[in-house]
Structure formats: structure tokens, C-alpha cells
Design a protein around this motif. Structure first.
Motif, PDB file in Angstrom:
ATOM      1  N   GLU F  67      -1.977  -9.448   1.850  1.00 30.68           N
ATOM      2  CA  GLU F  67      -1.121  -8.128   1.450  1.00 30.68           C
ATOM      3  C   GLU F  67       0.266  -8.763   0.463  1.00 30.68           C
ATOM      4  O   GLU F  67       0.708  -9.987   0.663  1.00 30.68           O
ATOM      5  CB  GLU F  67      -0.168  -7.980   2.915  1.00 30.68           C
ATOM      6  N   ILE F  90      -6.416  -9.773   4.926  1.00 34.39           N
ATOM      7  CA  ILE F  90      -6.914  -8.104   4.565  1.00 34.39           C
ATOM      8  C   ILE F  90      -8.950  -8.896   4.685  1.00 34.39           C
ATOM      9  O   ILE F  90      -9.440  -8.101   5.749  1.00 34.39           O
ATOM     10  CB  ILE F  90      -6.642  -7.299   3.439  1.00 34.39           C
TER      11      ILE F  90
ATOM     12  N   ARG G   8      -9.873  -4.442  11.199  1.00 34.66           N
ATOM     13  CA  ARG G   8      -9.763  -3.712  10.124  1.00 34.66           C
ATOM     14  C   ARG G   8     -11.098  -2.952   9.213  1.00 34.66           C
ATOM     15  O   ARG G   8     -12.522  -3.481   9.518  1.00 34.66           O
ATOM     16  CB  ARG G   8      -9.663  -4.759   8.660  1.00 34.66           C
ATOM     17  N   SER G  70      -1.791   5.428   5.959  1.00 35.54           N
ATOM     18  CA  SER G  70      -2.427   4.553   7.004  1.00 35.54           C
ATOM     19  C   SER G  70      -3.342   3.433   6.355  1.00 35.54           C
ATOM     20  O   SER G  70      -3.771   3.733   5.225  1.00 35.54           O
ATOM     21  CB  SER G  70      -3.470   4.525   7.674  1.00 35.54           C
ATOM     22  N   GLY G  71      -3.546   1.996   5.983  1.00 34.66           N
ATOM     23  CA  GLY G  71      -3.840   1.445   5.343  1.00 34.66           C
ATOM     24  C   GLY G  71      -3.573   1.090   3.798  1.00 34.66           C
ATOM     25  O   GLY G  71      -2.594   1.198   3.782  1.00 34.66           O
ATOM     26  N   THR G  72      -4.538  -0.313   3.451  1.00 36.25           N
ATOM     27  CA  THR G  72      -4.020  -1.173   1.933  1.00 36.25           C
ATOM     28  C   THR G  72      -4.770  -0.257   0.987  1.00 36.25           C
ATOM     29  O   THR G  72      -6.275  -1.296   1.130  1.00 36.25           O
ATOM     30  CB  THR G  72      -4.149  -2.804   2.427  1.00 36.25           C
ATOM     31  N   GLU G  73      -4.631   0.498   0.473  1.00 36.18           N
ATOM     32  CA  GLU G  73      -5.989   0.007  -0.941  1.00 36.18           C
ATOM     33  C   GLU G  73      -6.187  -0.739  -1.711  1.00 36.18           C
ATOM     34  O   GLU G  73      -5.199  -1.676  -2.136  1.00 36.18           O
ATOM     35  CB  GLU G  73      -5.584   1.330  -2.560  1.00 36.18           C
ATOM     36  N   LEU G  82     -10.416   2.289   0.872  1.00 34.39           N
ATOM     37  CA  LEU G  82      -8.949   1.735   1.697  1.00 34.39           C
ATOM     38  C   LEU G  82      -9.661   0.470   3.343  1.00 34.39           C
ATOM     39  O   LEU G  82     -10.832   1.146   3.719  1.00 34.39           O
ATOM     40  CB  LEU G  82      -8.968   3.244   1.761  1.00 34.39           C
ATOM     41  N   ILE G  83      -8.937  -0.146   3.160  1.00 41.27           N
ATOM     42  CA  ILE G  83      -9.415  -1.034   4.406  1.00 41.27           C
ATOM     43  C   ILE G  83      -7.989  -1.165   5.446  1.00 41.27           C
ATOM     44  O   ILE G  83      -6.958  -0.728   4.800  1.00 41.27           O
ATOM     45  CB  ILE G  83      -8.389  -2.125   4.163  1.00 41.27           C
ATOM     46  N   VAL G  84      -8.566   0.002   6.682  1.00 39.47           N
ATOM     47  CA  VAL G  84      -6.994   0.427   7.920  1.00 39.47           C
ATOM     48  C   VAL G  84      -7.625  -0.561   9.076  1.00 39.47           C
ATOM     49  O   VAL G  84      -9.439  -0.775   9.237  1.00 39.47           O
ATOM     50  CB  VAL G  84      -7.564   2.248   8.216  1.00 39.47           C
ATOM     51  N   SER G  85      -6.907  -0.702   9.641  1.00 37.50           N
ATOM     52  CA  SER G  85      -6.932  -1.160  11.188  1.00 37.50           C
ATOM     53  C   SER G  85      -7.514  -0.442  11.871  1.00 37.50           C
ATOM     54  O   SER G  85      -7.704   0.620  11.892  1.00 37.50           O
ATOM     55  CB  SER G  85      -5.501  -1.012  11.719  1.00 37.50           C
ATOM     56  N   ASP G  88      -5.852   3.374  13.796  1.00 30.80           N
ATOM     57  CA  ASP G  88      -5.569   4.362  12.817  1.00 30.80           C
ATOM     58  C   ASP G  88      -7.081   5.393  12.823  1.00 30.80           C
ATOM     59  O   ASP G  88      -6.243   6.231  11.975  1.00 30.80           O
ATOM     60  CB  ASP G  88      -4.987   3.547  11.478  1.00 30.80           C
TER      61      ASP G  88
END
Lengths: 94, 94, 94, 94, 94, 94, 94
Positions: F67, F90, G8, G70-73, G82-85, G88
Motif C-alpha cells: 500500500e 498486498i 485478499r 473497496s480494494g486497491t487497483e 483489483l485486490i479486495v479483502s 468486501d
């Protein structure tokens, strides 16, 4: 019939008069007081982290005091009830 | 009779005089002090995550100090009581 | 005598002079320092989630440093004490 | 001697120069860096919910990096120390 | 078909009329009421810290009351559903 | 050598160019992207409430995504590193 | 290849059109809807306090609904993911 879930308890609430002037609720001079109600139904209890259920400390028919403004009002069969979490019930009036 | 739930404790509170000017409570020069009260009734205690109950450290008749402004005022049989969580009781006066 | 509850500890606090100008406390140039005190009484300790009690790491008579502004001031038998949570005690002065 | 409690660690901190203009600390262009220090004393560790103690990962004499602005400054025997929680120590310089 | 995850429950929601003036939702005089819905699908339950799963207290076909404004609206095969956490379901209408 | 503590991981970070106008960082049109780095050292892991240690899922030499803006920059032997918590890593680039 | 860590999940996201006027995203009249995606890779799961791992409820190839925003691109090999928990992810589309 309504079946409350978790640690929720269904109450029939004793009405209280509120003194208002022009529709504005007047703050009482004293600290906020709890309200009274009668227990109509009791949920199965909350689940602890070890998986056991903790039953409520109240039972149907109990007169209880609960924190004012707690819970959710519901209407069922034309009557008003209040569903509160068991933790918002302060005391049983015996 | 009132039966407090959970870790709650019912207290009869020693009154203190508050110095006010025109109805406005004057902040004391010193840090806020706790108040004293007498234990009237004690709940069954709080439930730990492993399911056991932790009884309160106080018992009926104890004189205790509690954090000012903690708890909920209740009126019962014409008398005022304070119901506080056991964690807001600071010390027993022996 | 005062008996502190839970993980609370009663301290007699070493006074320190505060430099003020016209009643306003002057911020020191340095970071806020903790204060010293002497342990007068120790609670039974805090209860873990598995039900065991963790006794305090301090004992009566210890000189300790604690986080400034932590705790509650109490007056008992005409003397001022401070009741702090064990977690706000930083170190024992040996 | 000072005995830190819980998971606290006492450090002697390496001084760093701060560039100021007229007494105002200048923000560095880069991200905030941690500071270095030497471990003087180590607490018994933090207590887990199952009652066991987790000792610190550092020992007396270690040179460590810690999060800037963490901890509490104390003065003892005329010398300045910093008492930080073990969780604010980032790395050991070996 | 939609399979809800964790403690989520898929509901088909009973529509209610909202009284608006010029597009602005009018606050009801009473406290916010919960809404009703029918359970379409139930997740496997939430996982406790000891690794066991707690199944929902509701099952397919149940009529339930849930906290207004809870959950996430989804559209599937041209129909609108609401996916709510089991903890936002207040009671089963029996 | 630097030894990270707890669940911390030391990374050597791949530099990226930032487009700025007059020293002001320009917000990208897209959502914030994570950054890449190489794992230099891995802490012993985080301690669970039951006392066991959970080792990191990364090892020395791994290329990882983390992150953006997480962690603490450190300078050691004239080189810049980033120390991040394992939970802010991540993915591993394989 | 990208290997997600912890709970993730890596998703390839179905694009949706956003209606904008002059670059400003227009709020839809309805409540925010979740988005759809396809599961590309799944982490080993989250670690409970008792040390066991809880695997995700989804597997590679699943079509899932996840909370919008939600998440991180991440960008990898020229493609956007997209990485999401896992928490979510709302539902699997079967």
C-alpha cells in the motif's frame, strides 16, 4: 407474533407525557431518565466468541427499565413495540 | 425492589452542593472530583468471552466513590437512585 | 481507608511547581513530563478474558512515575490522592 | 534506577539537530524519519489474554530505531530518557 | 442465482411509500421504523475466533424486519434485492 | 544490518517518477496505485492472543506490492529503506 | 503472476459506464450498487486468534459482487486488476 433475534428483547413501552412548548420538547432540569416497559418476547441470546449462547437476564412479563432512546420502534398488528438490545436494559422492577 | 442487570450497581448518592451563579454551574478551580454513594443492589456481574461471570467487587451497604457523571438516574418508589456500571466505581471507602 | 477497585492504584502525588503568568499555565518548552508519586494502595488487578486476574506490577510504598493528567483526584480524610489505572504507571523509581 | 512497566522500554536517545528558523521547526522535505536510541532497561512484557507474558524483542544495550514522537520523556538523576512501548520500536541496528 | 457470503442474507424487500414534497423526503413525526422483507438466500454464517461457524437465525422464506438503511442493494436478473448482514435483522414475523 | 521487529518487513523500494508542477504533486486521474519493492529482511512475525507467532507470508528476495504511503522510511549505511507492517503487503509478484 | 496475501482476492473487474457531465460524476438516483468481477487468484486466508486459517469462500473463476470503492487497483503485465479483502465480497453469482 414477532420473534426477536440475537440478544434482542421486545418491549411494550409505558407511555410518558412530554412537556412541550410549540412542539419543541423541553429539556428536563434533571438528567435524562430511563423508561419502563413490559417484556413481550426474548431472543435466544448473544453468541460468545467460544460459541456458547448467553441468554437474556429478563423473561416474558418482566417489567424493566431501559435506556431512553435505545432500540428500534416496530409496528405489528396495529400496536407499537420497542425492540432493544439486552445490554440496554438497566434493571428489572420487582 | 430494583434488580440491576449485568455488571450494574444501584447506588444511593450523597448529595453535594453546587455553587451556581444565575443557574450556571461554576467550574471548580480543581480537577473534577468523584462522588460518594451507598451500594443498594448489585447485578450478577459481567460475562467474559469464555462464558464465566465476573461478580462485582462491591456488595450491598458498601460506601463507594464513583466517576462523576457516570451512570443513569432512576426514580423508584419516590426516591432517586443512580445505576452505574461496576467499572465506573473507583474505590470502596472502608 | 480507601480500597481501589480493578487495576486501580492510589497514589500520593509529589507536588510540582507550575510557572504561570496571570493564572495561565505556561507550556513548557520541552515535551510533557510524567509526574512522580508514592503507591498508597493497590487494587486486586484486572480480569483477563479467560477469567484470571493480573496483579499490578507495583506495591505499597513504591515510588512511581505516571502519565501526567491520568487518573482521578480524590479527597479522603482531608488529604488529596490520585487514583490511576495500572496501565498509566510508566516506571518504578528504585 | 528506573524499572519500566509492562511492555515499556527505556531508551537513551541519540540527539539530532533540528533546523529551525526563528524557533519554528522546519518540516523536512522528506517523510518523517524514525530516531535511534540505546536500550537502557526493558519491562517484563505485555500480558496476553490467555495470561502469558510476551517478552520484548530487544535487550539492554541494543541500538534501536523507534517511531519519532512516540513515548514519554522522563528525567532521572539529571539525565533525559525516553520510555516507549515495545510496539513503537521498529528495528534493531546490528 | 446469488449466493451470499459470510453472515449475509439476501432479501426481497417490501416496498413502502415515502411522502415527499418537491422531491425532498419528509421526516416522519415518529422514530425511524424498520422495513420488512422476505429471505431469499442465507450465507454460511460468521466465523468465530475459535473457528466455528455461527449459522444465521433466519432461513429461506422467512419474513423479517431489518434496520432501515442497512445493507447493499443489488440488481440480479432484472430484480432488486437487498443483501444485509445477519446482525441487522431484528426479528422474524411469524 | 537492520533487524525488523514484530510483523515488520524491510523493503528496498522501486522508485517511481512523480509528475509535479512547481513542486506540487499532481493527483493522478486514476485511483492511487500501490508501489513495488524487494524484501530485504523479515521480522519474527506477530504474536496471536494465544501466544503463538504468525510468520510473514513473504521472504527475503521476494518482489512485493505494498500500500502506498504505508510504513516508515529509514536510512541505513547511506541507503533508503521502507519498513512496513506485513499487513500492508498486498501481493507477491512471481 | 500475482499472489495475493492474507484474505485478499485478485479480481478482474467488469467495467461500467459512468454518466458524467463536464467530468463530474453524477450521483445515481438510487443507492450505490456493488460491482461485478471475476476471481483471478485467492490468498491463503485470514488467521484467527487461535492460529487457524480461514480460507476464502470464493475460488478462481467465480463471478462475484463486491462493495464498490473497496480494494486497491494494481497494474500487472499491462492489465488492471483489483485486490479486495475477502470481507468486501458480498455474493457469488452462480
Amino acid at each position: 407474533m414477532l420473534k426477536p433475534l440475537g440478544d434482542r428483547v421486545i418491549l411494550e413501552v409505558a407511555q410518558e407525557e412530554e412537556k412541550t412548548v410549540g412542539g419543541i420538547v423541553l429539556a428536563s432540569a434533571a438528567k435524562e431518565k430511563p423508561q419502563n416497559g413490559t417484556v413481550i418476547a426474548v431472543g435466544e441470546g448473544r453468541v460468545l466468541d467460544n460459541g456458547t449462547k448467553v441468554p437474556a437476564e429478563v423473561k416474558e412479563g418482566d417489567t424493566v427499565m431501559f435506556e431512553k432512546y435505545s432500540g428500534t420502534e416496530v409496528k405489528f398488528d396495529g400496536k407499537e413495540y420497542l425492540i432493544v438490545s439486552g445490554k440496554d436494559i438497566i434493571a428489572i422492577v420487582e
